[in-house]
Design an enzyme around this catalytic site. Sequence first.
Site, short mmCIF file in Angstrom:
data_model
loop_
_atom_site.label_atom_id
_atom_site.label_comp_id
_atom_site.label_asym_id
_atom_site.label_seq_id
_atom_site.Cartn_x
_atom_site.Cartn_y
_atom_site.Cartn_z
N TYR A 24 -9.41 7.79 5.07
CA TYR A 24 -10.61 8.43 5.39
C TYR A 24 -10.72 9.65 4.54
CZ TYR A 24 -10.46 5.41 9.38
OH TYR A 24 -10.38 4.12 10.17
N HIS A 102 -20.46 4.23 7.76
CA HIS A 102 -18.94 4.14 8.19
C HIS A 102 -18.45 4.71 6.83
CE1 HIS A 102 -19.12 1.45 11.66
NE2 HIS A 102 -20.22 0.90 11.08
O1 CA2 Z 1 -15.05 3.94 8.36
C1 CA2 Z 1 -15.68 4.52 9.23
O2 CA2 Z 1 -16.41 5.43 9.31
C2 CA2 Z 1 -15.16 4.02 10.74
O3 CA2 Z 1 -16.28 3.83 11.46
C3 CA2 Z 1 -14.15 4.78 11.18
C4 CA2 Z 1 -13.36 4.10 12.55
C5 CA2 Z 1 -13.18 2.84 12.34
O4 CA2 Z 1 -12.57 2.26 13.71
C6 CA2 Z 1 -14.15 2.00 11.76
O5 CA2 Z 1 -13.84 0.62 11.82
C7 CA2 Z 1 -14.58 2.27 10.41
C8 CA2 Z 1 -12.25 4.97 12.87
C9 CA2 Z 1 -12.57 6.39 13.00
C10 CA2 Z 1 -11.18 7.22 13.19
O6 CA2 Z 1 -11.29 8.44 12.48
C11 CA2 Z 1 -10.00 8.85 12.06
C12 CA2 Z 1 -10.14 9.90 11.17
C13 CA2 Z 1 -8.94 10.55 10.84
C14 CA2 Z 1 -7.89 10.16 11.18
C15 CA2 Z 1 -7.63 8.98 12.16
C16 CA2 Z 1 -8.86 8.46 12.65
#
Ligand code: CA2
Length: 149
Positions: A24, A102
């Site tokens: 991310y 996303h």
């Molecule tokens: O790519 C994206 O923005 C997502 O929406 C992010 C979600 C994931 O479940 C989708 O499939 C794609 C996850 C968000 C969790 O964010 C975090 C950020 C930093 C560390 C851990 C999780």
Amino acid sequence: MAKTIYVINGPNLNLLGTREPGIYGRFTLADVEKLCRDRAKDLGFEIEFRQSNREGEIVDFLQEARARQAAGVALNPAGYTTTSVAILDAILAIELPVIEVHITNIHAREEFRRHSYVSKAAKAVICGFGIEGYALAISGLAALTEKRG
Ligand code: CA2
């Protein structure tokens, strides 16, 4: 008065920049907020920036955007993307343009991330541009708003 764009973030996005930087990136949610406010200001819009780890609260934010006659919504539903009929129903009910954002390219990741209830009602979907995707969504909503007069 400047029109408002809601930017709504789903569960765990409060952790951005603190965990899983390989997936991310290193930008925090505060960086995303600043990016959104800067782009909106350039285009003559204001931002309501929200994050919640609770599905019902995201539904409440969407209804609030409608009640406040927002120009549209940039929504990263995060983990609720693949499961939430309640968020889908809210998007259908509010009749505002919702851009699904996303950070990652969900089509290049695990198969289960590819199915999105939100996409069924979103005006457009942006994925894989990192946090720049939020700025792209705001530019897109501004263009749509101008087109609609
Ligand atoms: O790519 C994206 O923005 C997502 O929406 C992010 C979600 C994931 O479940 C989708 O499939 C794609 C996850 C968000 C969790 O964010 C975090 C950020 C930093 C560390 C851990 C999780």
